[in-house]
Design a protein around this motif. Structure first.
Motif, short mmCIF file in Angstrom:
data_model
loop_
_atom_site.label_atom_id
_atom_site.label_comp_id
_atom_site.label_asym_id
_atom_site.label_seq_id
_atom_site.Cartn_x
_atom_site.Cartn_y
_atom_site.Cartn_z
N SER A 490 0.82 -1.18 0.00
CA SER A 490 0.00 0.00 0.00
C SER A 490 0.85 1.23 0.00
CB SER A 490 -0.95 -0.02 1.20
OG SER A 490 -0.48 0.72 2.22
N SER A 491 0.27 2.32 -0.51
CA SER A 491 1.01 3.57 -0.60
C SER A 491 1.28 4.18 0.75
CB SER A 491 0.24 4.57 -1.46
OG SER A 491 -1.01 4.81 -0.87
N GLY A 492 0.60 3.75 1.75
CA GLY A 492 0.81 4.31 3.08
C GLY A 492 1.71 3.48 3.95
N SER A 493 2.41 2.49 3.39
CA SER A 493 3.29 1.65 4.18
C SER A 493 4.47 2.45 4.70
CB SER A 493 3.77 0.46 3.36
OG SER A 493 4.61 0.92 2.32
N ALA A 494 5.08 1.91 5.77
CA ALA A 494 6.23 2.61 6.37
C ALA A 494 7.36 2.75 5.38
CB ALA A 494 6.68 1.85 7.61
N LYS A 495 7.53 1.74 4.55
CA LYS A 495 8.62 1.77 3.57
C LYS A 495 8.46 2.94 2.61
CE LYS A 495 9.17 -2.09 1.77
NZ LYS A 495 8.82 -3.27 0.99
N HIS A 496 7.24 3.13 2.12
CA HIS A 496 7.03 4.21 1.17
C HIS A 496 7.04 5.57 1.85
CE1 HIS A 496 6.20 2.19 -2.69
NE2 HIS A 496 5.96 1.15 -1.91
N ARG A 497 6.64 5.62 3.10
CA ARG A 497 6.76 6.89 3.82
C ARG A 497 8.22 7.29 3.95
NH1 ARG A 497 2.55 4.79 7.07
NH2 ARG A 497 4.07 4.09 8.65
N LEU A 498 9.10 6.33 4.22
CA LEU A 498 10.52 6.63 4.33
C LEU A 498 11.08 7.07 2.99
CD1 LEU A 498 13.12 6.70 5.91
CD2 LEU A 498 13.39 4.26 5.51
N GLN A 499 10.66 6.41 1.91
CA GLN A 499 11.12 6.81 0.58
C GLN A 499 10.69 8.23 0.26
OE1 GLN A 499 9.53 3.45 -1.72
NE2 GLN A 499 11.62 2.93 -2.28
N ARG A 500 9.46 8.55 0.62
CA ARG A 500 8.98 9.91 0.35
C ARG A 500 9.77 10.94 1.17
NH1 ARG A 500 3.90 7.31 -0.06
NH2 ARG A 500 3.43 7.67 2.13
N LEU A 501 10.07 10.60 2.42
CA LEU A 501 10.86 11.52 3.24
C LEU A 501 12.24 11.74 2.64
CD1 LEU A 501 9.96 10.37 6.87
CD2 LEU A 501 9.31 12.50 5.75
N LEU A 502 12.86 10.66 2.17
CA LEU A 502 14.17 10.81 1.54
C LEU A 502 14.08 11.68 0.30
CD1 LEU A 502 15.49 7.13 1.82
CD2 LEU A 502 16.30 9.11 3.09
N THR A 503 13.03 11.50 -0.48
CA THR A 503 12.88 12.30 -1.70
C THR A 503 12.61 13.76 -1.36
OG1 THR A 503 11.97 10.34 -2.79
CG2 THR A 503 11.69 12.45 -3.90
N VAL A 504 11.83 14.02 -0.32
CA VAL A 504 11.62 15.40 0.12
C VAL A 504 12.95 16.04 0.48
CG1 VAL A 504 10.67 16.81 1.98
CG2 VAL A 504 9.24 15.09 0.87
N GLY A 505 13.80 15.31 1.19
CA GLY A 505 15.13 15.83 1.52
C GLY A 505 15.95 16.10 0.28
N GLU A 506 15.88 15.22 -0.72
CA GLU A 506 16.60 15.44 -1.96
C GLU A 506 16.16 16.74 -2.63
OE1 GLU A 506 17.02 12.20 -4.76
OE2 GLU A 506 16.31 10.81 -3.25
N VAL A 507 14.85 16.92 -2.72
CA VAL A 507 14.33 18.13 -3.36
C VAL A 507 14.77 19.38 -2.60
CG1 VAL A 507 12.22 19.36 -4.00
CG2 VAL A 507 12.37 16.90 -4.38
N ALA A 508 14.71 19.32 -1.27
CA ALA A 508 15.09 20.48 -0.46
C ALA A 508 16.56 20.84 -0.67
CB ALA A 508 14.82 20.20 1.02
#
Length: 905
Positions: A490-508
């Protein structure tokens, strides 16, 4: 397979009815679990199978999580198993390994290259013995525009006599000299140095001796010390070279020593042409020059003396000199003396830029690590069953995490090795691009500290990007893994939340780098937009070096230049030609103290301190020029008249001043008609010279520096009015075509007048202008490259997370479309998820950029650290790139066939 298809058909039917039969779901889960056990048991690694068998038979005791073991595999053997298994997994997934290694090589290589520069320039001790005791002395006169003046001969001599905390005191000045031999005459770089310079730098000659105070006496000053390179190339390393002579500027100099290989004066530590000979500086102690502050000081503290004590003593001595010779004291409330350690002084112009670049490549490495972490998290989806089965067969959670970290370290070490090759290539390009702009750059190499740094950041990077997959491996268990596999991720899994956080950091981080590069680019554009005060287009410059012994008479030299100007003016395409004693943007020329007629000596500056309007004495730079110089360079005449052919040696002496000098010393606008005189030594003062005109400002050293007081004297009057006896002049030739085509013709005309006169430093004014902005351009290019790389990596990160999400949610998307969802709804959903990540990164990045932009404030010119255009345009560009990266996965999601998706599952 048929049974699985039937189960999925019944599942879809149940979804369409709006409910799920629990028994059907349990049956499907059990079937998938059984199939996974069979597949994973068949493909299990040999070491893990043997380990599981020993556990089942009870012949071995499992390694505890703390690493203790009484029986079974020793710790080293277990580690080697992890390494061998990791190597096999990387070989099995060559595509993934190649992408990860190349990505890491980019980040680690950039860090290794920039750190090697930071270490070689900022951190590595000077090559001079005891260099930490070597100091620089600079004087500042802010109201006159002079922020870094050297010392006068009088200050040099008094500091030697009165200092108790300094064991050596010296000064030097660079000069081009003409070396004449039996074959030809050529210009070489030299330095005139006083006694104490080599001792201040902790250097001793490899052969012979260094300069002694007696060598400074004008009658005994024609002695020279060779560089090691000159000794080898011009004298074939002959040990009997001492006592031989060299003809420099028409005079015979006796060779008294040879410096060791690699020795250079501080300013030569960049990529500039090295000094070939050091000549003794003539110092007449009975007639000291106190008007010129152009001598570069270098002193050495005695052992045990600290910087504060040495600084206090130097300030005291200089204050005494000002009292001894009041006319040499430039009255200014902001006058100050700065004493710096030599290394700090050398690298101060580039220190901020290099630390900023190191911070930029660190951000790039973090983005790289985030990308690799996302790749590993995505790959962990395909390894869930593997981890679950290994756990079921006896592998501890710590063992699974250690295996993931071992694979991460292997990737990082491979990336570090590849990064070193990339760093070596990058250094070659940087050395070629900025060798003369960055001090000590020729000392930069991939040495042991750089190798250790590369190893350290490789391991740290491995821990950074490998920690998330390792922690996930520790949380894996058989039932949950199989259940997730059966139900989809699911899109709300912990794994995907971590990936999104990493990507947010990349963009920042990418936004911060792009904004920083944008600010520097805006600053460079402002710098290039500055009007230099002259027109550099189609102007050729060439230094003409008349031998002093043959042209010691000023009239003889003036006659040579008059004939040369006439001959060059007659060349096809030449529209104007003139000569000057130096060039703008080179810092060349003369400097001295001058007195304004009619003003009382000792009067201080005005109450505002903005300019020394009522001060009798001031300080300026000056040049001898021929008639037509201002029209050739197209320097505007603001008031009065320019230098004319009628200004001869027999006519009343005249002088032109620039706008800054007129505004500073004659604030009422009455400069024309006033008279000044120049001071050269205790007993030698020039005649009163009338100001006949005011011209526009031209930069002395850099385009972005504040204009300083400058003056121009007729070349034929320079020996009397300005004590300028050098017959060396720089020709400026304006043409209608490419000025470089005039080089051969110019050489021919000089040779026709005198075959023994060398022509050197041939370049266009456009090239000289480009060199003056080389350092800010270097900063923009490097930071721009890192910003572009970070932007691409951030886009890849967004693409990767959405692409993996689409792949993992294929079943869900298929069900949604089977239940009636339109492709545009699916596309909007995927684009929305990517946009949320991009917007979050942009918001965080903007907040960070506003704070961090202050770090590069000293590198900016006429650009605010909160520049509105940059902070408004860059986020838009980054959002456009992010949405473009989102489009491909979103487009692919709309093409999912519901039946194929469910059948594949």
């Amino acid at each position: 397979m048929a049974k699985l298809s039937e189960l999925w058909r019944r599942t879809v039917f149940s979804f369409r009815r709006g409910k799920m039969d629990r028994e059907l779901a349990e049956e499907m889960r059990q079937h998938v679990e059984l199939k996974a056990r069979k597949n994973m048991a068949a493909g299990m690694a040999e070491e893990e199978a043997r380990y599981a068998a020993q556990r089942q038979l009870g012949n071995a005791t499992l390694l505890e999580e703390e690493g203790h073991a009484t029986r079974g595999f020793p710790r080293m053997e277990t580690f080697l198993q992890d390494v061998r298994y990791g190597v096999r997994m990387l070989r099995k997934n060559r595509g993934f390994a190649l992408v990860a290694v190349l990505t890491l090589a980019l980040g680690i290589g950039a860090n290794a290259a920039i750190f090697s520069i930071v270490y070689g320039v900022l951190l590595k001790p000077l090559s001079y013995s005891g260099g930490e005791r070597t100091l620089r002395i600079w004087q500042a006169v802010p109201s006159s525009g002079f922020t870094q003046l050297g010392m006068t001969q009088a200050q040099l001599v008094r500091l030697r006599e009165q200092s108790g905390s300094l064991e050596a005191v010296g000064a030097y000045v660079y000069r081009q000299v003409t070396l004449t031999n039996q074959e030809n005459a050529e210009r070489i770089r030299s330095a005139f140095v006083s006694a104490g310079v080599f001792e201040s730098l902790g250097a001793q000659p490899a052969l012979g001796r260094s300069f002694q105070p007696g060598d400074e006496e004008p009658a005994r000053s024609q002695v020279t010390v060779l560089s090691y390179m000159t000794w080898q190339q011009r004298f074939a390393g002959d040990n009997n070279v001492l006592g031989r002579t060299m003809k420099l500027n028409g005079n015979l100099y006796t060779i008294i020593g040879v410096m060791p290989a690699g020795f250079r004066l501080p300013e030569d530590s960049g990529g500039a042409q090295s000094v070939e000979v050091w000549n003794a500086m003539p110092i007449d102690t009975a007639n000291l020059n106190w008007g010129s502050y152009s001598f570069n000081p270098v002193v050495r503290m005695k052992p045990g003396i600290d910087l504060a004590r040495a600084t206090s003593e130097i300030q005291t001595v200089f204050a005494r000199v000002r009292q001894e010779r009041p006319s040499s004291a430039i009255n200014d409330p902001g006058y100050s003396i700065q004493v710096l350690r030599l290394q700090d002084d050398l690298v101060s112009p580039v220190r901020t830029a290099l630390w900023v670049l190191l911070g930029a490549v660190t951000a790039v490495l973090l983005i790289v690590c985030a990308n690799v972490a996302s790749l590993l998290l995505a790959r962990s989806v395909t390894r869930q069953k593997e981890m679950a089965v290994r756990s079921a067969l006896g592998a501890s959670r710590l063992r699974l995490a250690r295996q993931m970290l071992t694979e991460s370290v292997l990737l990082a070490l491979l990336g570090g090795a590849a990064g070193l090759g990339l760093a070596a290539l990058s250094l070659r390009l940087i050395l070629r691009m900025a060798a003369s702009q960055v001090p000590r750059l020729n000392e930069v190499t991939l040495n042991v500290p750089v190798l250790l740094f590369t190893l350290a950041i490789s391991v740290i990077a491995a821990l950074f990007f490998g920690m998330a997959p390792a922690m996930q491996a520790m949380r894996q268990n058989l039932n949950s893994s199989l259940r997730d596999q059966g139900q989809g991720v699911s899109s709300g899994s912990a794994k995907h939340r971590l990936q999104r956080l990493l990507t947010v950091g990349e963009v920042a981080m990418a936004l911060v780098l792009v904004i920083s590069a944008g600010l520097l680019l805006r600053s460079l554009n402002r710098l290039l937009a500055i009007n230099p005060g002259f027109d550099p287009g189609n102007v050729l410059t060439a230094q003409i070096n008349l031998p002093a012994t043959q042209y010691i008479d000023g009239a003889h030299a003036a006659g040579f230049y008059d004939q040369l100007i006439q001959r060059v003016r007659a060349l096809p395409g030449v529209t104007s030609v003139a000569a000057i004693g130096g060039l703008p943007l080179t810092g060349s020329g003369g400097d001295t103290v001058f007195q304004i007629e009619g003003r009382p000596e000792g009067a201080g500056p005005t109450d505002s301190g903005a300019h020394p309007a009522t001060n009798a004495f001031g300080h300026f730079y000056y040049w001898p020029v021929t008639a037509n110089f201002f029209s050739t360079m197209r320097i505007p005449l603001l008031r009065g008249r320019a230098i004319q052919d009628s200004d001869t040696a027999a006519s009343p002496p005249v002088i032109l001043i620039n706008e800054t000098m007129a505004r500073s010393f004659f604030p009422q606008g009455d400069a024309v008609g006033k008279r000044v005189r120049l001071f050269f030594s205790d007993t030698k003062t020039g005649p009163w010279v009338q100001i006949v005109g005011v011209v526009g400002n031209i930069p002395l050293r850099q385009l972005n520096e504040e204009a300083q007081p400058e003056a121009y004297v007729p070349s034929v009057q320079s020996a009397v009015t300005a004590d300028w006896n050098s017959p060396v002049r720089t020709m400026v030739v304006r043409s209608t075509a490419d000025p470089m085509t005039l080089i051969n013709s110019l050489r021919a005309e000089v040779s026709a007048l005198d075959r023994g006169v060398p022509v050197s430093l041939l370049q266009t004014m456009d090239q000289l202008l480009d060199q003056s902005v080389a350092q800010p351009r270097f900063n923009v290019v490097l930071l721009g490259v890192f910003a572009a790389v970070s932007l691409v990596l951030a886009a890849i990160g967004i693409y990767g997370i959405l692409s993996n999400g689409v792949r993992a949610r294929t079943q869900e998307i298929g069900i949604r479309m089977a239940l009636g969802a339109q492709p545009r709804h699916i596309q909007r959903m995927i684009l929305g998820q990517g946009a949320v990540v991009a917007v979050a990164g942009v918001v965080i990045g903007l907040a960070a950029a506003f704070g961090l932009a202050r770090l590069i404030a000293s590198l900016l010119f006429q650009v605010s650290t909160a520049d509105p255009p940059t902070f408004s345009v860059v986020p838009v560009i980054l959002m456009a790139v992010a949405l473009l990266a989102c489009y491909v996965p979103a487009r692919r999601a709309t093409r999912v066939d519901p039946m194929i998706a469910l059948r594949n599952e």
